[in-house]
Enzyme design. Sequence first.
Site, PDB file in Angstrom:
ATOM      1  N   TYR A 100      -1.829  11.404   2.265  1.00  0.00           N
ATOM      2  CA  TYR A 100      -2.727  11.757   1.158  1.00  0.00           C
ATOM      3  C   TYR A 100      -2.696  13.261   0.889  1.00  0.00           C
ATOM      4  CZ  TYR A 100      -4.523   7.046   1.896  1.00  0.00           C
ATOM      5  OH  TYR A 100      -4.627   5.677   2.018  1.00  0.00           O
TER       6      TYR A 100
ATOM      7  N   HIS B 273      -6.429  -6.735  -0.742  1.00  0.00           N
ATOM      8  CA  HIS B 273      -5.433  -5.660  -0.708  1.00  0.00           C
ATOM      9  C   HIS B 273      -4.288  -5.937   0.270  1.00  0.00           C
ATOM     10  CE1 HIS B 273      -3.881  -1.689  -1.482  1.00  0.00           C
ATOM     11  NE2 HIS B 273      -3.982  -1.345  -0.214  1.00  0.00           N
TER      12      HIS B 273
ATOM     13  N   ASP C  84       0.847  -1.183   0.000  1.00  0.00           N
ATOM     14  CA  ASP C  84       0.000   0.000   0.000  1.00  0.00           C
ATOM     15  C   ASP C  84       0.894   1.248   0.000  1.00  0.00           C
ATOM     16  OD1 ASP C  84      -2.993   0.935   0.532  1.00  0.00           O
ATOM     17  OD2 ASP C  84      -1.789   1.985   2.028  1.00  0.00           O
TER      18      ASP C  84
END
Length: 324
Positions: free
Chosen positions: A237, A300, A107
């Site tokens: 982010y 994931h 990730d």
Amino acid sequence: MDQTCITSEVNHQRIRSNGIWIHIAEQGKGPIVLLLHGFPEIWYSWRHQIKYLAKNGYHAIAPDLRGYGDSDSPISANSYTCHHLVGDLIGLLDHFGEKKAFIVGCDWGATIGWYLSLLRPDRVKGFVALGVPYYPRSSTLKPLQTITKLYGDDTHVSQFQNPGRAERSFARYDCLTVMKKFVLTSWPHFIVAPHGMEIVDFLPTPSVIPSWITEQELMFFADKFQESGFTGAFNYYRAMDLNWELLAPWEGSKITVPTKLIVGDKDFGFESGGVRDYVEGELFKSLVPNVEVVIIDGHHFIHQERAQQVSHQILSFIHKLSLD
């Protein structure tokens, strides 16, 4: 895996690196394998690989990345750029006197591994990326513009941008519920909430915990996020568009280090936005010429869901490079 067993077997320390204190969990002796977690995780997500690599003659090191767990969490999102993150890793390697190391990331940890391989290939023996391929820098669109163009304004990436918004929505839930919503997600596509709904409200809370993780293990994550909060994690982010600006000098550059990309066939980021076609096409291979792509059954957080299979894939990659 028994939580008490894994936490007692590993050594914990905080290391001064790049101006902050970074907590690491480590086990074993031998060449260093640096394990980089993603969102929303901490070092503990690598509990299976730490033990496996240590038993096979490697020094496994899993840091809490800046902003997570027991590492420092700078307030400003401007302190979470690719240069800061790579600098943190270089500082860790320098602390251990290791010129080059094997890197594994999932990730966001995979994204950071790509940054390290791009900016400091001289420090990377080989890199295993889980779930996230290398993406070239667009000359015209910033990352948030690209994601909005593909998926609209209600992705988790978009919702995490404005300070306070995601913090308030996450605060409506206990941290264990948040962990269940994100770590256990089996959502088949890139996560987009209906307009006007927050991502954390949209994601279902699984009623049954899968066999690859326990409630006790999920609580270990939850307890750490209860202490740290989520702002540090959201700041990754919030720095994405700044990274785009900082990486302008490397536009068009290739990843030259030996690489393996492992992706779960049900990963929400794999079947969306043309990612599978990109990974299996010629453009990705031209940007990462020395890459092996492995697609396995899973979602994931593949290193937790398919721990034994992923551990074996990592070790076989390392062994192959060690023999070359």
